[in-house]
Design an enzyme around this catalytic site. Sequence first.
Site, PDB file in Angstrom:
ATOM      1  N   TYR A 185     -41.847  18.412 -12.221  1.00 37.37           N
ATOM      2  CA  TYR A 185     -43.052  18.234 -11.407  1.00 37.37           C
ATOM      3  C   TYR A 185     -44.282  18.428 -12.278  1.00 37.37           C
ATOM      4  O   TYR A 185     -44.205  18.982 -13.380  1.00 37.37           O
ATOM      5  CB  TYR A 185     -43.077  19.210 -10.220  1.00 37.37           C
ATOM      6  N   CYS A 186     -45.439  17.972 -11.760  1.00 39.99           N
ATOM      7  CA  CYS A 186     -46.684  18.149 -12.502  1.00 39.99           C
ATOM      8  C   CYS A 186     -47.835  18.366 -11.524  1.00 39.99           C
ATOM      9  O   CYS A 186     -47.749  19.205 -10.631  1.00 39.99           O
ATOM     10  CB  CYS A 186     -46.930  16.997 -13.467  1.00 39.99           C
ATOM     11  N   ARG A 187     -48.934  17.602 -11.670  1.00 39.15           N
ATOM     12  CA  ARG A 187     -50.160  17.906 -10.935  1.00 39.15           C
ATOM     13  C   ARG A 187     -50.204  17.350  -9.525  1.00 39.15           C
ATOM     14  O   ARG A 187     -50.967  17.844  -8.704  1.00 39.15           O
ATOM     15  CB  ARG A 187     -51.361  17.351 -11.718  1.00 39.15           C
TER      16      ARG A 187
END
Length: 223
Positions: A178-180
Amino acid sequence: MAATGPKQAIYTSLAGIAQALGHPHRLELLEHMAQGPRSVEELATVAGLTFANTSRHLQILRRARLVDAARQGKHVLYSLSGETEVVSLLKALGCAGERNMAEVRHVMTDYFSARDALSPMSREELAEHLREGTVTLLDVRPEHEYSLGHLPGALNIPLQKLERSLSALPRDQEIVAYCRGPYCVLSFEAVAALREKGYRVRRLVDGFPEWKAAGLEVEVSPA
């Protein structure tokens, strides 16, 4: 002319919020602030803008009560005002764009779907896997964003360090990256790179801000 009624007064205020959202740089700045409080200097760097331009966009967002500012030492830190509501608003805007605008759908197909055609993992599914300990959670954001807040037990390997950190990732367990947020390219690139290396990996449906806004548990790294 008839006096402005309560409904018209509310719509006028809502239109001001919509106007503040009406610039791609401001939408990107909101995404960055959704990771945690940031200074003008930091926001200018991550968004690729000048200091003056960043300051101007932040003032517009502040007048619309979308962000707050607080002094910390020599710096002024900006953060989302009503974090849950602002993140939900951005999510709703994205959903409307994906449904109603051909340009958005084309980008989603040509870029995002081309890198990850598999269905992403939902927050509910991930929460269940975390309770059972059956996945390795991978946060591919920069270290500073990770330190401001991250999903429980997530391993932080920024995308640019992924190639030389493969030994830290298990071969016998599924990885969830996952990221932003839903339009951040970091997790898409990480998934594509890891699948080429033979890892079993999926992407979380959105990112850290949406997880936090949903009231789910987060961790903060010690200062």
